[in-house]
Design a protein around this motif. Structure first.
Motif, PDB file in Angstrom:
ATOM      1  N   LYS A   1       0.825  -1.214   0.000  1.00  0.00           N
ATOM      2  CA  LYS A   1       0.000   0.000   0.000  1.00  0.00           C
ATOM      3  C   LYS A   1       0.862   1.268   0.000  1.00  0.00           C
ATOM      4  O   LYS A   1       0.413   2.332  -0.419  1.00  0.00           O
ATOM      5  N   LYS A   2       2.117   1.129   0.438  1.00  0.00           N
ATOM      6  CA  LYS A   2       3.047   2.266   0.408  1.00  0.00           C
ATOM      7  C   LYS A   2       3.936   2.228  -0.832  1.00  0.00           C
ATOM      8  O   LYS A   2       4.832   3.067  -0.958  1.00  0.00           O
ATOM      9  N   GLY A   3       3.679   1.278  -1.719  1.00  0.00           N
ATOM     10  CA  GLY A   3       4.537   1.179  -2.897  1.00  0.00           C
ATOM     11  C   GLY A   3       5.906   0.683  -2.500  1.00  0.00           C
ATOM     12  O   GLY A   3       6.043  -0.414  -1.965  1.00  0.00           O
ATOM     13  N   VAL A   4       6.927   1.494  -2.719  1.00  0.00           N
ATOM     14  CA  VAL A   4       8.272   1.118  -2.313  1.00  0.00           C
ATOM     15  C   VAL A   4       8.561   1.678  -0.918  1.00  0.00           C
ATOM     16  O   VAL A   4       7.902   2.599  -0.451  1.00  0.00           O
ATOM     17  N   VAL A   5       9.552   1.082  -0.257  1.00  0.00           N
ATOM     18  CA  VAL A   5       9.967   1.542   1.062  1.00  0.00           C
ATOM     19  C   VAL A   5      11.486   1.697   1.056  1.00  0.00           C
ATOM     20  O   VAL A   5      12.169   1.232   0.153  1.00  0.00           O
ATOM     21  N   SER A   6      12.003   2.352   2.072  1.00  0.00           N
ATOM     22  CA  SER A   6      13.452   2.506   2.175  1.00  0.00           C
ATOM     23  C   SER A   6      14.088   1.165   2.517  1.00  0.00           C
ATOM     24  O   SER A   6      13.438   0.276   3.084  1.00  0.00           O
ATOM     25  N   GLU A   7      15.341   1.016   2.188  1.00  0.00           N
ATOM     26  CA  GLU A   7      16.055  -0.226   2.467  1.00  0.00           C
ATOM     27  C   GLU A   7      15.998  -0.583   3.949  1.00  0.00           C
ATOM     28  O   GLU A   7      15.850  -1.742   4.308  1.00  0.00           O
ATOM     29  N   LYS A   8      16.084   0.409   4.806  1.00  0.00           N
ATOM     30  CA  LYS A   8      16.115   0.133   6.251  1.00  0.00           C
ATOM     31  C   LYS A   8      14.760  -0.324   6.785  1.00  0.00           C
ATOM     32  O   LYS A   8      14.691  -0.913   7.866  1.00  0.00           O
ATOM     33  N   ASN A   9      13.691  -0.070   6.017  1.00  0.00           N
ATOM     34  CA  ASN A   9      12.350  -0.449   6.480  1.00  0.00           C
ATOM     35  C   ASN A   9      11.780  -1.675   5.779  1.00  0.00           C
ATOM     36  O   ASN A   9      10.637  -2.054   6.030  1.00  0.00           O
ATOM     37  N   LYS A  10      12.570  -2.330   4.933  1.00  0.00           N
ATOM     38  CA  LYS A  10      12.021  -3.452   4.167  1.00  0.00           C
ATOM     39  C   LYS A  10      11.747  -4.680   5.033  1.00  0.00           C
ATOM     40  O   LYS A  10      11.026  -5.590   4.614  1.00  0.00           O
ATOM     41  N   ALA A  11      12.307  -4.716   6.241  1.00  0.00           N
ATOM     42  CA  ALA A  11      12.050  -5.844   7.145  1.00  0.00           C
ATOM     43  C   ALA A  11      11.087  -5.449   8.260  1.00  0.00           C
ATOM     44  O   ALA A  11      11.104  -6.027   9.341  1.00  0.00           O
ATOM     45  N   ASP A  12      10.223  -4.514   7.979  1.00  0.00           N
ATOM     46  CA  ASP A  12       9.303  -3.994   8.994  1.00  0.00           C
ATOM     47  C   ASP A  12       7.886  -4.496   8.741  1.00  0.00           C
ATOM     48  O   ASP A  12       6.922  -3.752   8.868  1.00  0.00           O
ATOM     49  N   PHE A  13       7.759  -5.781   8.401  1.00  0.00           N
ATOM     50  CA  PHE A  13       6.446  -6.326   8.056  1.00  0.00           C
ATOM     51  C   PHE A  13       6.169  -7.610   8.840  1.00  0.00           C
ATOM     52  O   PHE A  13       7.087  -8.348   9.195  1.00  0.00           O
ATOM     53  N   GLN A  14       4.893  -7.860   9.109  1.00  0.00           N
ATOM     54  CA  GLN A  14       4.489  -9.077   9.812  1.00  0.00           C
ATOM     55  C   GLN A  14       3.314  -9.730   9.073  1.00  0.00           C
ATOM     56  O   GLN A  14       2.378 -10.222   9.690  1.00  0.00           O
ATOM     57  N   THR A  15       3.376  -9.715   7.760  1.00  0.00           N
ATOM     58  CA  THR A  15       2.279 -10.232   6.947  1.00  0.00           C
ATOM     59  C   THR A  15       2.182 -11.752   7.072  1.00  0.00           C
ATOM     60  O   THR A  15       3.191 -12.451   7.032  1.00  0.00           O
ATOM     61  N   ASN A  16       0.955 -12.233   7.210  1.00  0.00           N
ATOM     62  CA  ASN A  16       0.729 -13.654   7.446  1.00  0.00           C
ATOM     63  C   ASN A  16      -0.477 -14.132   6.637  1.00  0.00           C
ATOM     64  O   ASN A  16      -1.507 -13.455   6.604  1.00  0.00           O
ATOM     65  N   LEU A  17      -0.349 -15.285   5.998  1.00  0.00           N
ATOM     66  CA  LEU A  17      -1.454 -15.847   5.222  1.00  0.00           C
ATOM     67  C   LEU A  17      -2.347 -16.752   6.068  1.00  0.00           C
ATOM     68  O   LEU A  17      -3.319 -17.314   5.555  1.00  0.00           O
ATOM     69  N   GLY A  18      -2.013 -16.905   7.339  1.00  0.00           N
ATOM     70  CA  GLY A  18      -2.826 -17.745   8.204  1.00  0.00           C
ATOM     71  C   GLY A  18      -2.486 -19.219   8.045  1.00  0.00           C
ATOM     72  O   GLY A  18      -1.412 -19.588   7.565  1.00  0.00           O
ATOM     73  N   SER A  19      -3.428 -20.080   8.408  1.00  0.00           N
ATOM     74  CA  SER A  19      -3.164 -21.521   8.455  1.00  0.00           C
ATOM     75  C   SER A  19      -3.465 -22.241   7.152  1.00  0.00           C
ATOM     76  O   SER A  19      -3.338 -23.467   7.083  1.00  0.00           O
ATOM     77  N   ILE A  20      -3.845 -21.530   6.111  1.00  0.00           N
ATOM     78  CA  ILE A  20      -4.289 -22.170   4.874  1.00  0.00           C
ATOM     79  C   ILE A  20      -3.196 -23.028   4.233  1.00  0.00           C
ATOM     80  O   ILE A  20      -3.476 -24.020   3.564  1.00  0.00           O
TER      81      ILE A  20
END
Length: 259
Positions: free
Chosen positions: A123-142
């Motif tokens: 949703k933010k498009g691109v991010v800075s290199e220092k922030n590329k590991a700032d995600f906790q996205t999860n697809l769940g148990s599927i």
């Protein structure tokens, strides 16, 4: 072609901005630790869509080319993952889906969950290199179902879009460029692309559903070459296959392993 055009526009924007130390790469916050639990990967058959853009707008799917590109994407991904010391598990998704409707449903749900997750991740498009590991996205148990069927610790998902312009559309673009050039006395001469591609990739831990790593990129050709650039940015992590146990670190070997 509306959806494809939007994707390509976003991808081109990413390419332009990455020159300013921004990136389309995404890492889970815990990706370095999670990698230690991942020693194997199963590669989902890539979703590939290639269209021939024609003058009247009734675009044609190039199905034979889609099959070729799917196979090439698999080979490129397999080579890269094995180079990173991950065990690539061979698995016939189509055959299993035909035998087990629950498995087929799980695959559909996994892809839908990924599409939803992408909206959040990008949703933010691109991010800075220092922030590329700032995600906790999860697809769940599927993806647990995939883990049970394949015994794979992770799964690689790929979605590929591409277009080629017909001779008629290319001729129209050339004519338009010439006219614009004449009207602006050469100050503006539009450069019209004749083909292009876009690839989305995600490496997901099957047991937890964590998206460990994701990337996307546009390519200038309607072929699989874009995959090499996308997968090149897969980080060199310490996977389960590379974890050094205390015994190995000290050179100790059990009696059973010596026999």
């Amino acid at each position: 072609m509306k959806k494809l055009s939007i994707n390509l526009f976003m991808a081109v924007l990413v390419v332009v901005l990455t020159g300013c130390s921004n990136t389309a790469v995404r890492h889970h916050k815990d990706y370095q630790e999670a990698a230690k639990n991942v020693g194997s990967v199963v590669i989902f058959p890539a979703d590939a869509e290639v269209e021939l853009v024609v003058f009247d707008g009734d675009n044609e799917r190039l199905t034979e080319k889609e099959v070729i590109i799917k196979n090439e994407l698999y080979k490129i991904a397999k080579a890269k993952l094995e180079k990173e010391n991950l065990q690539v598990i061979e698995f016939d998704f189509q055959q299993e889906a035909e035998k087990d409707e629950n498995f087929a449903y799980a695959i559909t749900q996994a892809k839908e969950a990924w599409n939803v997750a992408k909206q959040d991740m990008y949703k933010k498009g691109v991010v800075s290199e220092k922030n590329k590991a700032d995600f906790q996205t999860n697809l769940g148990s599927i993806l647990n179902f995939v883990a049970e069927k394949t015994n794979a610790d992770s799964a690689l998902l790929m979605h590929f879009n591409a277009f080629e312009k017909s001779d008629g559309v290319i001729a129209k673009d050339v004519t338009t460029s010439i006219l614009v050039g004449l009207l602006t006395a050469g100050a503006v001469v539009p450069v019209q692309t004749t083909q292009g591609s876009f690839l989305d990739v995600a490496l997901v831990e099957t047991t937890s559903g964590k998206i460990l790593w994701a990337n996307r990129r546009a390519g200038a050709a309607a072929d699989s070459s874009v995959a090499k650039g996308v997968l090149k940015e897969l980080p060199d992590l310490v996977w389960k296959t590379e974890v050094v146990t205390p015994e190995l670190a000290t050179g100790e070997v059990s009696n059973s392993s010596k026999q």
